[in-house]
Design a protein around this motif. Sequence first.
Motif, PDB file in Angstrom:
ATOM      1  N   THR A   8      37.636  37.939  39.497  1.00 54.19           N
ATOM      2  CA  THR A   8      38.806  38.656  40.009  1.00 54.19           C
ATOM      3  C   THR A   8      39.230  39.773  39.055  1.00 54.19           C
ATOM      4  OG1 THR A   8      40.109  36.830  39.108  1.00 54.19           O
ATOM      5  CG2 THR A   8      39.747  36.839  41.487  1.00 54.19           C
ATOM      6  N   LEU A  11      35.461  44.276  36.295  1.00 55.33           N
ATOM      7  CA  LEU A  11      33.998  44.247  36.308  1.00 55.33           C
ATOM      8  C   LEU A  11      33.498  43.199  37.305  1.00 55.33           C
ATOM      9  CD1 LEU A  11      31.315  45.236  34.955  1.00 55.33           C
ATOM     10  CD2 LEU A  11      31.533  43.255  33.427  1.00 55.33           C
ATOM     11  N   ARG A  33      40.364  31.910  37.723  1.00 56.12           N
ATOM     12  CA  ARG A  33      41.618  31.208  37.413  1.00 56.12           C
ATOM     13  C   ARG A  33      42.494  31.005  38.612  1.00 56.12           C
ATOM     14  NH1 ARG A  33      44.010  33.882  31.961  1.00 56.12           N
ATOM     15  NH2 ARG A  33      43.595  35.856  32.988  1.00 56.12           N
ATOM     16  N   LYS A  37      44.006  34.931  44.073  1.00 59.79           N
ATOM     17  CA  LYS A  37      43.435  36.261  43.810  1.00 59.79           C
ATOM     18  C   LYS A  37      42.058  36.417  44.448  1.00 59.79           C
ATOM     19  CE  LYS A  37      43.822  38.713  39.799  1.00 59.79           C
ATOM     20  NZ  LYS A  37      43.844  38.910  38.326  1.00 59.79           N
ATOM     21  N   TYR A  53      39.056  29.024  31.303  1.00 57.93           N
ATOM     22  CA  TYR A  53      38.268  28.875  30.068  1.00 57.93           C
ATOM     23  C   TYR A  53      39.023  28.023  29.043  1.00 57.93           C
ATOM     24  CZ  TYR A  53      35.827  33.245  31.620  1.00 57.93           C
ATOM     25  OH  TYR A  53      35.136  34.218  32.295  1.00 57.93           O
ATOM     26  N   SER A  73      32.912  37.891  29.745  1.00 57.16           N
ATOM     27  CA  SER A  73      33.708  37.546  28.568  1.00 57.16           C
ATOM     28  C   SER A  73      35.200  37.593  28.889  1.00 57.16           C
ATOM     29  CB  SER A  73      33.384  38.502  27.414  1.00 57.16           C
ATOM     30  OG  SER A  73      33.371  39.843  27.870  1.00 57.16           O
ATOM     31  N   GLY A  74      35.953  36.692  28.265  1.00 59.19           N
ATOM     32  CA  GLY A  74      37.394  36.627  28.492  1.00 59.19           C
ATOM     33  C   GLY A  74      38.100  37.829  27.886  1.00 59.19           C
ATOM     34  N   ASN A 141      37.626  53.328  29.812  1.00 56.41           N
ATOM     35  CA  ASN A 141      38.514  53.123  28.652  1.00 56.41           C
ATOM     36  C   ASN A 141      39.235  54.415  28.290  1.00 56.41           C
ATOM     37  OD1 ASN A 141      37.385  50.596  28.559  1.00 56.41           O
ATOM     38  ND2 ASN A 141      36.178  50.936  26.709  1.00 56.41           N
ATOM     39  N   ARG A 169      32.179  51.094  34.741  1.00 57.97           N
ATOM     40  CA  ARG A 169      31.970  49.658  35.022  1.00 57.97           C
ATOM     41  C   ARG A 169      30.937  49.432  36.120  1.00 57.97           C
ATOM     42  NH1 ARG A 169      37.520  49.673  34.178  1.00 57.97           N
ATOM     43  NH2 ARG A 169      38.287  48.230  32.585  1.00 57.97           N
TER      44      ARG A 169
HETATM   45  N1  LIG Z   1      32.781  47.294  27.392  1.00 54.55           N
HETATM   46  C1  LIG Z   1      34.051  47.671  27.394  1.00 54.55           C
HETATM   47  O1  LIG Z   1      34.411  48.851  27.268  1.00 54.55           O
HETATM   48  C2  LIG Z   1      35.111  46.636  27.601  1.00 54.55           C
HETATM   49  C3  LIG Z   1      36.452  47.031  27.700  1.00 54.55           C
HETATM   50  C4  LIG Z   1      37.408  46.059  27.937  1.00 54.55           C
HETATM   51  C5  LIG Z   1      37.034  44.728  28.032  1.00 54.55           C
HETATM   52  N2  LIG Z   1      35.734  44.380  27.934  1.00 54.55           N
HETATM   53  C6  LIG Z   1      35.267  42.964  28.054  1.00 54.55           C
HETATM   54  O2  LIG Z   1      34.643  42.852  29.329  1.00 54.55           O
HETATM   55  C7  LIG Z   1      35.321  41.858  30.119  1.00 54.55           C
HETATM   56  C8  LIG Z   1      35.360  42.300  31.561  1.00 54.55           C
HETATM   57  O3  LIG Z   1      36.014  43.556  31.621  1.00 54.55           O
HETATM   58  P1  LIG Z   1      37.068  43.850  32.776  1.00 54.55           P
HETATM   59  O4  LIG Z   1      37.361  45.276  32.684  1.00 54.55           O
HETATM   60  O5  LIG Z   1      36.606  43.247  34.056  1.00 54.55           O
HETATM   61  O6  LIG Z   1      38.334  43.001  32.248  1.00 54.55           O
HETATM   62  P2  LIG Z   1      39.498  42.364  33.151  1.00 54.55           P
HETATM   63  O7  LIG Z   1      39.727  43.166  34.362  1.00 54.55           O
HETATM   64  O8  LIG Z   1      40.620  42.111  32.199  1.00 54.55           O
HETATM   65  O9  LIG Z   1      38.887  40.975  33.618  1.00 54.55           O
HETATM   66  C9  LIG Z   1      38.823  39.870  32.780  1.00 54.55           C
HETATM   67  C10 LIG Z   1      38.557  38.669  33.662  1.00 54.55           C
HETATM   68  O10 LIG Z   1      38.503  37.509  32.821  1.00 54.55           O
HETATM   69  C11 LIG Z   1      39.269  36.506  33.459  1.00 54.55           C
HETATM   70  N3  LIG Z   1      39.807  35.586  32.465  1.00 54.55           N
HETATM   71  C12 LIG Z   1      40.550  35.917  31.385  1.00 54.55           C
HETATM   72  N4  LIG Z   1      40.921  34.793  30.742  1.00 54.55           N
HETATM   73  C13 LIG Z   1      40.422  33.739  31.451  1.00 54.55           C
HETATM   74  C14 LIG Z   1      40.499  32.338  31.323  1.00 54.55           C
HETATM   75  N5  LIG Z   1      41.191  31.762  30.313  1.00 54.55           N
HETATM   76  N6  LIG Z   1      39.853  31.568  32.219  1.00 54.55           N
HETATM   77  C15 LIG Z   1      39.174  32.131  33.245  1.00 54.55           C
HETATM   78  N7  LIG Z   1      39.075  33.460  33.442  1.00 54.55           N
HETATM   79  C16 LIG Z   1      39.716  34.250  32.551  1.00 54.55           C
HETATM   80  C17 LIG Z   1      40.394  37.249  34.145  1.00 54.55           C
HETATM   81  O11 LIG Z   1      40.957  36.436  35.142  1.00 54.55           O
HETATM   82  P3  LIG Z   1      42.218  36.924  36.026  1.00 54.55           P
HETATM   83  O12 LIG Z   1      41.623  37.802  37.110  1.00 54.55           O
HETATM   84  O13 LIG Z   1      42.782  35.657  36.543  1.00 54.55           O
HETATM   85  O14 LIG Z   1      43.133  37.683  35.120  1.00 54.55           O
HETATM   86  C18 LIG Z   1      39.646  38.437  34.698  1.00 54.55           C
HETATM   87  O15 LIG Z   1      39.060  38.124  35.934  1.00 54.55           O
HETATM   88  C19 LIG Z   1      36.708  41.726  29.468  1.00 54.55           C
HETATM   89  O16 LIG Z   1      37.275  40.472  29.726  1.00 54.55           O
HETATM   90  C20 LIG Z   1      36.378  41.946  27.998  1.00 54.55           C
HETATM   91  O17 LIG Z   1      35.843  40.776  27.406  1.00 54.55           O
HETATM   92  C21 LIG Z   1      34.764  45.304  27.734  1.00 54.55           C
END
Ligand SMILES: NC(=O)c1ccc[n+]([C@@H]2O[C@H](COP(=O)([O-])OP(=O)(O)OC[C@H]3O[C@@H](n4cnc5c(N)ncnc54)[C@H](OP(=O)(O)O)[C@@H]3O)[C@@H](O)[C@H]2O)c1
Length: 284
Positions: A8, A11, A33, A37, A53, A73-74, A141, A169
């Motif tokens: 959700t 990415l 989670r 959603k 997690y 990743s979280g 970003n 993404r």
């Molecule tokens: N490469 C880069 O530039 C970059 C930048 C930012 C982050 N990242 C990493 O890449 C990941 C994915 O990016 P994104 O943009 O998709 O981030 P995002 O929109 O914040 O998504 C993070 C996801 O992780 C889930 N999550 C967080 N904590 C959790 C928990 N305790 N248990 C289960 N699920 C959990 C969230 O669930 P909910 O939907 O319920 O909130 C959400 O679906 C990030 O989480 C971070 O580790 C990479």
Amino acid sequence: MYVVTGATGQLGRLVVEGLLAKVPASEVAVAVRSAEKAADLAARGVAVRVVDYDEPETLAGAFAAGDRVLLISGSEVGRRIPQHRAVVDAAKAAGVALLAYTSILGAATFRLADEHKATEELILASGLPYAFLRNGWYTENYLGDAAGTVARGVVLGSAGDGRIATAPRGDYADAAVAVLTGEGAGHENAVYELSGDAAWSLSELAAELAQASGKPVAHRDVAPAEHLAALVGAGLPEGFAEVLVDVDAGIARGELAGTPGDLARLIGRPTVPLAESVRTALSS
Ligand SMILES: NC(=O)c1ccc[n+]([C@@H]2O[C@H](COP(=O)([O-])OP(=O)(O)OC[C@H]3O[C@@H](n4cnc5c(N)ncnc54)[C@H](OP(=O)(O)O)[C@@H]3O)[C@@H](O)[C@H]2O)c1
């Protein structure tokens, strides 16, 4: 089944859409989670498994033998090692066929990389077949508030002339889908260094924003302390602002600049160039 955690998130949603374009919904599950959603996905026939997690017991039924799992990743920096350990343990107990993980480029030595490297170690120690999707920086970003950046006329950072090989993404999501669905062979125990085809500097980003908007935008490189103060002043929590300034030091060292071409090869097309992402961001 193909199982996507974090489905959700930004990415994760793109990965699920990519999977649904390739395989029947009955072969896709999400481990998320909030069932609420993911209600739209459930309505389309995707199995929704509710996990956190932070609560290992919720992960017990999340995976089954033979699943191909993407661990996204979280997002809570500092908490991710125990969180990811819980997911790896559950995947191991279930006997999944592949555990793919959204890691970080191997060259990264800034603090944000530590939890990713530790997670890779946990996965290796599990003995599961794995794929490390070592993601570089998302183009988004820098473009989340593209209109605001143009209005202020300043791209501020402390990365100097360091170059960043970003991709949006959607490109990283397509790579994850290719690995999960096994397009091309040999993804088991593979390590991919995923980045955009071209690296750019913050000065070049300022120039792209200026060209696309027709307004003046300048790059202002500042000392780390001033960068930190600006981020905190803009409302970021101090701890996270420190992490971002530390990333800029890594960018200055060239740690996000590599262009090995793994991402374009995996997705079978060039990555989306910065100029196109800038135009999209300013027109939305
Ligand atoms: N490469 C880069 O530039 C970059 C930048 C930012 C982050 N990242 C990493 O890449 C990941 C994915 O990016 P994104 O943009 O998709 O981030 P995002 O929109 O914040 O998504 C993070 C996801 O992780 C889930 N999550 C967080 N904590 C959790 C928990 N305790 N248990 C289960 N699920 C959990 C969230 O669930 P909910 O939907 O319920 O909130 C959400 O679906 C990030 O989480 C971070 O580790 C990479």
